[in-house]
Design a protein around this motif. Sequence first.
Motif, short mmCIF file in Angstrom:
data_model
loop_
_atom_site.label_atom_id
_atom_site.label_comp_id
_atom_site.label_asym_id
_atom_site.label_seq_id
_atom_site.Cartn_x
_atom_site.Cartn_y
_atom_site.Cartn_z
N ASP A 1 2.66 6.98 -2.30
CA ASP A 1 3.62 7.75 -1.51
C ASP A 1 2.89 8.91 -0.85
OD1 ASP A 1 5.90 8.83 -0.39
OD2 ASP A 1 6.94 9.22 -2.29
N ALA A 2 3.00 9.01 0.46
CA ALA A 2 2.54 10.19 1.20
C ALA A 2 3.80 10.96 1.55
CB ALA A 2 1.76 9.78 2.43
N SER B 1 0.80 -1.23 0.00
CA SER B 1 0.00 0.00 0.00
C SER B 1 0.83 1.28 0.00
CB SER B 1 -0.93 0.00 1.21
OG SER B 1 -1.75 -1.15 1.18
N PHE B 2 1.94 1.29 0.74
CA PHE B 2 2.66 2.57 0.90
C PHE B 2 4.11 2.48 0.50
CE2 PHE B 2 -1.05 3.76 3.25
CZ PHE B 2 -1.14 5.13 3.03
N TRP B 3 4.59 3.60 -0.01
CA TRP B 3 5.99 3.77 -0.40
C TRP B 3 6.84 3.99 0.86
CZ3 TRP B 3 8.95 2.99 -4.53
CH2 TRP B 3 10.20 3.63 -4.61
N ILE C 1 2.57 -1.55 8.93
CA ILE C 1 2.77 -2.36 7.72
C ILE C 1 4.27 -2.55 7.52
CG2 ILE C 1 0.66 -1.83 6.37
CD1 ILE C 1 2.34 0.44 5.04
N PRO C 2 4.68 -3.61 6.82
CA PRO C 2 6.11 -3.76 6.53
C PRO C 2 6.57 -2.70 5.53
CG PRO C 2 4.94 -5.85 6.24
CD PRO C 2 3.90 -4.78 6.36
N THR D 1 0.72 2.98 7.97
CA THR D 1 -0.05 3.63 6.92
C THR D 1 -0.21 5.11 7.26
OG1 THR D 1 -2.21 3.22 7.96
CG2 THR D 1 -1.36 1.51 6.45
N LYS D 2 -0.42 5.93 6.23
CA LYS D 2 -0.75 7.34 6.44
C LYS D 2 -1.96 7.63 5.58
CE LYS D 2 1.17 11.98 6.77
NZ LYS D 2 0.88 12.23 8.18
#
Length: 496
Positions: free
Chosen positions: A91-92, A60-62, A83-84, A67-68
Amino acid sequence: ADAAVIPALVIGTGYGGSVAALRLAQAGVDVHMVEMGMAWDTPGADGKIFANTTTPDQRSFWLRTKTKQPLSNFLGFPIDKAIPRYTGVLDAEEFAGITVYQGRGVGGGSLVNGGMAVTPKRENFGDVLPTVNPDEMYGTYYPRANAELGVNMIRPAWFDTTDAYQYARVGRKHAQRSNFPYVFVPTVYDWNYMEQEAAGTVPKSALVGEILYGNNYGKKSLQKTYLSKVRATGRVTISPLHRVVNVVPATGGYKVTIEQLNTNGDPIAVKEVTAAKVFFAAGSVGTSKLLVKLKATGALPNLNGEVGKGWGDNGNVMCGRANHMWDPTGALQSSIPTLGIDNWAAGGAFAEVAPLPTGIETYASFYLSITKTPNRAQFTWNAAAGKVDLNWQTAWKSVSINAAKTIFDKINSKEGTIYRTDLFGVYKIWGDHLTYHPLGGAILNRATDNYGRLQGYPGLYVIDGSLIPGSTVVNPFVTITALAERNIEKIIATDL
Ligand code: FAD
């Protein structure tokens, strides 16, 4: 020509980069695309390429360990989770005054975005790109972009009856009752596919709330449109998990330094290639950061003083309203918004009726507003920290809040309702900490010439959202695509 020289190197695989690669390849030019994010062509252990919005995981995230989410809270409780760390798709990116959400991977923002494909009203185009002839944009390049992107409209009869858009029908009713014009928003989601999702005949994507971390089925991301045509030319190679870090003049063109990344985000190899032409298509933030660094560190010292300037957030601000018990918005909410409230002329706001795809009835109406704002920020090189800063001020969002209020204060007073205060923190009404629509930093006809050429450096071009001076008055990707189509046509005709 020197066989070792790449004719054209494109930095980034979002809208601008995909348009450039396709048109160059069709003109007979071999192209190499470099993309810092992943390829997103291989399913994970669950059989899906992308994670669902309600169950974020490493995909889900860079490069984050938590998470953001744009909506950080629900009923007052923080909802972000561990999250790992991984080279995930969203990307946030945090600057001092604003968090800028961007897509990472082959397809750029098209992987994560809402798919809303809006062409600005012609009467507002002068505010978007004042140095571009509107006749050629509305006569040729907007129609070309809409056709290539596969823009299509929801069937009104289906909109009126499906459970999945009850939230949007409530939004429409409230707009109507307060006398605001509303419009159906075209999208790149395949509406026939969504109707099949509702009928239960195909795997679900929008109707199980996929958005932000990728859509597995119905959305026509660039992978299904421009980039599929790019591959069919046989002239384009794409290197995912490769990040451009330097561009300097060299015999035959420019020497480009590229770091290969592992899925932990660490460089595992450094490569150098020479390219005759280099197209900066790393997105507004990515291109601006590169150019500002390259000018300041002496790689491209003659870039002009406009580089890094004119950055805007497209006036993004979010809010929620708490509806009465007799106005439920539905437990099932399609993740693809398709209704907009247009108060641009009177109040400077264009608001999308957005989903809250939680799977439960929330009695909430949720909106993302695009607003008219005067403030523009600048990227600068921070030599001590070895990074690029952005001087955006959080307080500048008050202009956007006031514009959004021209719609929602009126609707609240008409409906006897109040704002939600539980979605962005504890007792916080406005989602004013972010943008999804970064624009500017290498403005057309200022940092570049009127077609994106970087003056002083023949063969260097900017061809993405950084050309646009901070606002597209509606959602940006159709305009980014159309402008890229216009510029690359001129460049191919005159510079090859
Ligand atoms: P991008 O699409 O951002 O592509 C740039 C690419 O370059 C990225 O893949 C990036 O990883 C890569 N890159 C960056 N730096 C480097 C480097 N140094 N080396 C190699 N590669 C690099 N717009 C709409 O019109 N409608 C919507 O509904 C909508 N919803 C959105 C929802 C979300 C959550 C987000 C984040 C955006 C949304 N947008 C929407 C905005 C839209 O996606 C962007 O405006 C658009 O993607 C910008 O296109 P671009 O070509 O300028 O750059």
